[in-house]
Structures are given as structure tokens and as C-alpha cells.
Design an enzyme around this catalytic site. Structure first.
Site, PDB file in Angstrom:
ATOM      1  N   LYS A  73       0.885  -1.364   0.302  1.00 23.88           N
ATOM      2  CA  LYS A  73      -0.136  -0.007  -0.269  1.00 23.88           C
ATOM      3  C   LYS A  73       0.603   1.318   0.014  1.00 23.88           C
ATOM      4  O   LYS A  73       1.540   1.202   0.624  1.00 23.88           O
ATOM      5  CB  LYS A  73      -0.632  -0.298   1.481  1.00 23.88           C
ATOM      6  CG  LYS A  73      -1.148   0.612   1.416  1.00 23.88           C
ATOM      7  CD  LYS A  73      -2.802   1.054   2.436  1.00 23.88           C
ATOM      8  CE  LYS A  73      -3.886   1.950   2.853  1.00 23.88           C
ATOM      9  NZ  LYS A  73      -4.751   1.461   3.276  1.00 23.88           N
ATOM     10  N   SER A 146      -9.758   2.111   2.969  1.00 16.33           N
ATOM     11  CA  SER A 146      -8.528   2.458   2.193  1.00 16.33           C
ATOM     12  C   SER A 146      -7.809   2.044   1.517  1.00 16.33           C
ATOM     13  O   SER A 146      -6.786   2.424   0.121  1.00 16.33           O
ATOM     14  CB  SER A 146      -7.576   3.722   3.587  1.00 16.33           C
ATOM     15  OG  SER A 146      -7.127   2.643   3.857  1.00 16.33           O
ATOM     16  N   SER A 170     -10.144  -0.555   7.252  1.00 20.56           N
ATOM     17  CA  SER A 170      -9.641  -0.256   5.543  1.00 20.56           C
ATOM     18  C   SER A 170      -8.687  -1.482   4.950  1.00 20.56           C
ATOM     19  O   SER A 170      -8.921  -1.609   3.271  1.00 20.56           O
ATOM     20  CB  SER A 170      -8.073   0.566   5.947  1.00 20.56           C
ATOM     21  OG  SER A 170      -9.085   1.604   6.300  1.00 20.56           O
TER      22      SER A 170
END
Length: 323
Positions: A73, A146, A170
Site C-alpha cells: 500500500k 482505504s 481498511s
């Protein structure tokens, strides 16, 4: 779900250990690189693609019997890559060091790319993206947030393990949307050194995977004590071993949907499970949500101020990660 034949073929060649297939492997590796670039352009899955992936695959072939891939990420520092947490505030920032997670994973896995996410990991649907466009498939299906890029990578069957962050869902929420597994680690068990934090008191390293056995492999490597993360606890990773009934706690059964109730009813007769029903008032879930929102919001704005100071001064990024 999409099956990725390129990854399957590359793994098969590694397992065969047939040196005569060297050129075939090189061609497949180049096709994989082109595929990743296409996914980046079409769906905004990655903020950066590992353009050296062909070299890395071929290097592994000379010394490894198997190959594994991981995505990271855009919240973890990776030397040589733009690391911005999908924010224009840090859009040109290239770290000179790797996060602890990156240091460990690079020993055992090949990076596919840096995955897109909600800006500063603040969002639930993958649409709160400032520095890059949102991760959306052809049918306008948002993949959650996210860690939206991580869920998309998982959806297309590319990486064995997709590393994200999980502060309040997330990884678990986007994993649910693509039909795979999301996992939030216990606070302090995996180092967050080199992580661009959203809320330092709540952030954890999270994962999205197609196969839970791959998660087990990664955790064996990542669950190590790191003195650079002041919030770590000294624990060693122990794989889960089934030793009795699995306890399932249900909060307010009557507020569940019919499908959920039917599922609970179906497993209640299974001797492997022990079902415990709790009324809503036994756990004040609303108060937990309020506390979470207060802490996360305060720490988020504190982090924004810190990153803004880094951008407009000579403050060192790494020195400010854990302060």
C-alpha cells in the site's frame, strides 16, 4: 472472480526447475510487467509499478524453487518509489529507506507494485483519492477502502499477499467487497516503522489475501520485534491450531439481516462451533464508535500538520514517523 494465468504459468516454471524454459519465463515476466502497467493505466490500481520485476523474477529463478509476489500500500516507505499515501501533499516524496515491512518482504517476495488508496488512508470506499484517481472497475464498482488498490490486486489474482493498513476496517471492508479474506493484526505485533500513519494509536498492518495459507506464511516473517516501533510488544508468531470448538459471539441477533440469521442458524447445529448470543446493551458499540472517531480524527489532523511541515521545510520524514 478473475483467474490470472500469467502468475500460474510463472509459478509452474519455477516448480519445474527446467532451465530450458528460461526464455519462456522471461517472456512471461515481460508480459506480467506489461499487464501491471495496463492495470495501472486502466483502473489506477497502482501508484507505481515495479518496472524491474522481470529482472527480479529471473534472479529468483537462478536460486529459488518457488516464487511469491506481494503488493504494498502507498503508505509504506519504499526506497526509490514515490511514497505519498495518495496525497498531493507528499506526491514528490521519495524515501531513501525502506519500511520494516518492506525490508522483510523483499527477502522472500517479489514486489508487483505500490497500491493506490484513500488519501492518508482516510476513507472506506476507495474514492477519497487526491493524488491519483479512484480505483474503479469497468462497471463503476468501487472496491472499498482505504486499501482499495490492494483489493483490486487481489481481485485480479496477481499478488499472493496484499499488504495494507487497517485502522477501522481498511483491509477487512475492501476484502469483503471482492469476496476474499481481510485480516487486521493485533496492535503492536507487526512493526509500523516507515508507515505514513493515519491515527498512530489505532493503525495496524493489514492484509488482503485469496488464500489464508499465504497469510500464515507472511506472518511468520513479519511478526518480529522491532526496536524502531515504540508501540511493539514482544511476542512470537504461533500458527493457529484447532484444538476445540470455535466460539462465535453474536451481538443483537434480531438486528441481523435474514441471510446472516440463516447462516448463524445453520452453523448452530455444527459441533465445531459454540454460539453465544449477547444483547446489544452488553457492549456499547455506539460509544466505541464515538471514541474511535474522536481519537482517529484528532490524530489524523495532527499527522497532516506534521506532513505539511515536512513538505515546506527541511524536517526529516523518518524522524517524524514515530513522534
Amino acid at each position: 472472480m478473475v483467474s490470472n494465468n500469467l502468475i500460474v504459468q510463472i509459478k509452474d516454471i519455477f516448480k519445474s526447475r527446467d532451465i530450458d524454459r528460461y526464455e519462456e519465463l522471461k517472456s512471461l515476466a515481460q508480459q506480467l510487467l506489461n499487464y501491471l502497467i495496463e492495470l495501472k493505466k486502466k483502473y489506477n490500481i497502482y501508484t507505481s509499478v515495479n518496472t524491474n520485476i522481470v529482472l527480479h523474477i529471473m534472479e529468483r529463478f537462478t536460486r529459488e524453487k518457488e516464487i511469491y509476489f506481494y503488493s504494498l500500500k502507498d503508505s509504506f516507505l519504499k526506497a526509490g518509489y514515490v511514497c505519498s499515501s495518495a496525497s498531493k501533499l507528499l506526491l514528490n516524496y521519495k524515501p531513501e529507506i525502506d519500511s520494516k515491512v518492506t525490508q522483510i518482504m523483499d527477502q522472500y517476495y517479489v514486489l508487483t507494485g505500490i497500491t493506490n488508496c484513500d488519501e492518508f488512508s482516510c476513507g472506506s470506499y476507495g474514492t477519497n483519492v487526491s493524488g491519483y484517481n479512484a480505483v474503479v472497475l469497468d462497471d463503476d464498482m468501487a472496491l472499498g477502502g482505504s486499501s482499495s488498490g490492494a483489493s483490486a490486486d487481489c481481485f485480479f489474482g496477481i499478488s499472493d499477499i496484499n499488504i495494507g493498513t487497517d485502522t477501522g476496517g481498511s483491509c477487512r471492508f475492501p476484502a469483503n467487497l471482492v469476496g476474499y479474506f481481510g485480516f487486521k493484526t493485533s496492535y503492536g505485533t507487526i512493526s509500523r516503522f516507515g508507515l505514513i500513519s493515519y491515527a498512530h494509536s489505532l493503525d495496524t498492518v493489514g492484509f488482503i489475501v485469496r488464500d489464508v495459507s499465504e497469510l500464515d506464511k507472511a506472518l511468520k516473517h513479519l511478526c518480529v520485534y522491532d526496536i524502531d516501533d515504540s508501540c511493539m510488544v514482544k511476542v512470537s508468531y504461533k500458527p493457529y491450531e484447532y484444538s476445540g470448538k470455535i466460539k462465535v459471539v453474536i451481538i443483537d441477533y434480531h438486528k441481523m439481516g435474514k441471510e446472516q440469521q440463516n447462516y448463524i442458524n445453520s452453523i448452530s447445529c455444527d459441533n465445531r462451533f459454540e454460539i453465544e448470543y449477547l444483547p446489544t446493551h452488553s457492549i456499547n458499540t455506539e460509544m466505541l464508535t464515538v471514541v474511535y472517531e474522536i481519537i482517529s480524527s484528532i490524530e489524523f489532523f495532527s499527522s497532516l500538520n506534521r506532513y505539511n511541515s515536512i513538505k515546506h521545510s527541511n524536517l526529516d520524514f523518518v524522524q517524524n514517523l514515530d513522534s
